[in-house]
Motif scaffolding. Sequence first.
Motif, PDB file in Angstrom:
ATOM      1  N   LEU A 239      34.641  25.722  44.638  1.00  0.00           N
ATOM      2  CA  LEU A 239      35.942  26.646  44.599  1.00  0.00           C
ATOM      3  C   LEU A 239      35.846  27.450  45.882  1.00  0.00           C
ATOM      4  N   ASP A 240      36.789  27.782  46.134  1.00  0.00           N
ATOM      5  CA  ASP A 240      37.388  27.918  47.267  1.00  0.00           C
ATOM      6  C   ASP A 240      39.254  29.688  46.875  1.00  0.00           C
ATOM      7  N   LEU A 241      38.323  30.348  47.237  1.00  0.00           N
ATOM      8  CA  LEU A 241      38.507  31.616  46.778  1.00  0.00           C
ATOM      9  C   LEU A 241      40.038  31.946  47.663  1.00  0.00           C
ATOM     10  N   ARG A 242      40.598  30.618  48.549  1.00  0.00           N
ATOM     11  CA  ARG A 242      42.295  30.280  49.365  1.00  0.00           C
ATOM     12  C   ARG A 242      43.144  29.440  47.700  1.00  0.00           C
ATOM     13  N   LYS A 243      42.082  29.092  48.003  1.00  0.00           N
ATOM     14  CA  LYS A 243      42.528  27.369  46.803  1.00  0.00           C
ATOM     15  C   LYS A 243      42.908  27.781  46.115  1.00  0.00           C
ATOM     16  N   ASN A 244      41.866  28.701  45.053  1.00  0.00           N
ATOM     17  CA  ASN A 244      41.959  29.277  43.864  1.00  0.00           C
ATOM     18  C   ASN A 244      41.381  30.283  43.286  1.00  0.00           C
ATOM     19  N   ARG A 245      42.645  31.172  43.637  1.00  0.00           N
ATOM     20  CA  ARG A 245      42.935  32.312  43.501  1.00  0.00           C
ATOM     21  C   ARG A 245      42.908  32.969  42.481  1.00  0.00           C
ATOM     22  N   ILE A 246      43.806  32.371  41.935  1.00  0.00           N
ATOM     23  CA  ILE A 246      44.475  32.865  40.947  1.00  0.00           C
ATOM     24  C   ILE A 246      43.630  32.607  39.478  1.00  0.00           C
ATOM     25  N   TYR A 247      42.768  31.650  39.395  1.00  0.00           N
ATOM     26  CA  TYR A 247      41.926  31.243  38.598  1.00  0.00           C
ATOM     27  C   TYR A 247      40.543  32.005  39.042  1.00  0.00           C
ATOM     28  N   ILE A 248      40.274  32.372  40.458  1.00  0.00           N
ATOM     29  CA  ILE A 248      39.029  33.047  40.075  1.00  0.00           C
ATOM     30  C   ILE A 248      39.307  34.200  39.529  1.00  0.00           C
ATOM     31  N   ILE A 249      40.603  35.483  40.155  1.00  0.00           N
ATOM     32  CA  ILE A 249      41.276  36.467  39.273  1.00  0.00           C
ATOM     33  C   ILE A 249      40.777  36.797  38.426  1.00  0.00           C
ATOM     34  N   LYS A 250      41.623  35.644  37.857  1.00  0.00           N
ATOM     35  CA  LYS A 250      42.078  35.605  36.199  1.00  0.00           C
ATOM     36  C   LYS A 250      40.113  35.748  35.247  1.00  0.00           C
ATOM     37  N   ARG A 251      39.389  34.260  35.936  1.00  0.00           N
ATOM     38  CA  ARG A 251      37.533  34.466  35.930  1.00  0.00           C
ATOM     39  C   ARG A 251      37.272  35.831  35.392  1.00  0.00           C
ATOM     40  N   ILE A 252      36.787  36.141  36.980  1.00  0.00           N
ATOM     41  CA  ILE A 252      36.529  37.907  37.251  1.00  0.00           C
ATOM     42  C   ILE A 252      37.298  39.697  36.434  1.00  0.00           C
ATOM     43  N   LEU A 253      38.255  38.890  35.695  1.00  0.00           N
ATOM     44  CA  LEU A 253      39.307  40.055  35.074  1.00  0.00           C
ATOM     45  C   LEU A 253      38.477  39.895  33.654  1.00  0.00           C
ATOM     46  N   GLU A 254      38.629  38.644  32.970  1.00  0.00           N
ATOM     47  CA  GLU A 254      38.138  38.162  31.312  1.00  0.00           C
ATOM     48  C   GLU A 254      37.111  38.577  31.379  1.00  0.00           C
TER      49      GLU A 254
ATOM     50  N   LYS B  41      29.688  44.622  39.279  1.00  0.00           N
ATOM     51  CA  LYS B  41      29.779  44.184  40.666  1.00  0.00           C
ATOM     52  C   LYS B  41      30.773  43.056  41.257  1.00  0.00           C
ATOM     53  N   SER B  42      30.943  42.319  40.391  1.00  0.00           N
ATOM     54  CA  SER B  42      32.053  40.921  40.431  1.00  0.00           C
ATOM     55  C   SER B  42      33.684  41.750  41.189  1.00  0.00           C
ATOM     56  N   ILE B  43      33.936  43.077  39.737  1.00  0.00           N
ATOM     57  CA  ILE B  43      34.537  43.529  39.645  1.00  0.00           C
ATOM     58  C   ILE B  43      35.345  44.235  41.387  1.00  0.00           C
ATOM     59  N   VAL B  44      33.908  44.488  41.778  1.00  0.00           N
ATOM     60  CA  VAL B  44      34.213  45.735  43.203  1.00  0.00           C
ATOM     61  C   VAL B  44      33.989  44.840  44.359  1.00  0.00           C
ATOM     62  N   TRP B  45      33.337  43.308  43.817  1.00  0.00           N
ATOM     63  CA  TRP B  45      33.965  41.994  45.181  1.00  0.00           C
ATOM     64  C   TRP B  45      35.341  41.819  44.912  1.00  0.00           C
ATOM     65  N   LEU B  46      35.682  41.570  43.619  1.00  0.00           N
ATOM     66  CA  LEU B  46      37.148  41.062  44.221  1.00  0.00           C
ATOM     67  C   LEU B  46      37.784  41.802  44.066  1.00  0.00           C
ATOM     68  N   TRP B  47      38.153  43.490  44.475  1.00  0.00           N
ATOM     69  CA  TRP B  47      38.746  44.255  44.907  1.00  0.00           C
ATOM     70  C   TRP B  47      39.170  44.403  46.121  1.00  0.00           C
ATOM     71  N   LYS B  48      37.672  44.481  46.690  1.00  0.00           N
ATOM     72  CA  LYS B  48      37.594  44.294  48.053  1.00  0.00           C
ATOM     73  C   LYS B  48      37.866  43.170  48.657  1.00  0.00           C
ATOM     74  N   ARG B  49      38.243  41.963  47.809  1.00  0.00           N
ATOM     75  CA  ARG B  49      38.271  40.532  48.821  1.00  0.00           C
ATOM     76  C   ARG B  49      40.424  40.621  48.497  1.00  0.00           C
ATOM     77  N   VAL B  50      40.999  40.486  47.129  1.00  0.00           N
ATOM     78  CA  VAL B  50      41.924  40.890  46.772  1.00  0.00           C
ATOM     79  C   VAL B  50      42.941  41.293  47.513  1.00  0.00           C
ATOM     80  N   GLY B  51      42.432  42.904  46.498  1.00  0.00           N
ATOM     81  CA  GLY B  51      43.114  44.582  46.606  1.00  0.00           C
ATOM     82  C   GLY B  51      44.242  44.372  45.507  1.00  0.00           C
TER      83      GLY B  51
END
Length: 100
Positions: free
Chosen positions: A20-35, A40-50
Amino acid sequence: MEKLPLFLKKYFWEVEFKDLDLRKNRIYIIKRILEYGDEKSIVWLWKRVGKSEIENVLVNYRGFSRKSANYWALMLGIPRKKVRCLNKLLPKKQKILWPY
């Protein structure tokens, strides 16, 4: 390649986590973490993608449960009508393709 931290591995059980790569699989990663993500994972996501990119994924992509979609729409101040996965999938009356 931007690797994900190891604490996120539990959310990606059906894929090779190391690939998994945040640049390449960005939408998949965002969807999975939101779901499925925890605080801790939400805070990480918020800092990385906004916030704006998270809002964009919620508004433009399906694949969220109604519970998660409602929660994030409320938390981000997005009207429910704008959230794609909360809209009806089919028109009110379908055309009959095979009348038998």
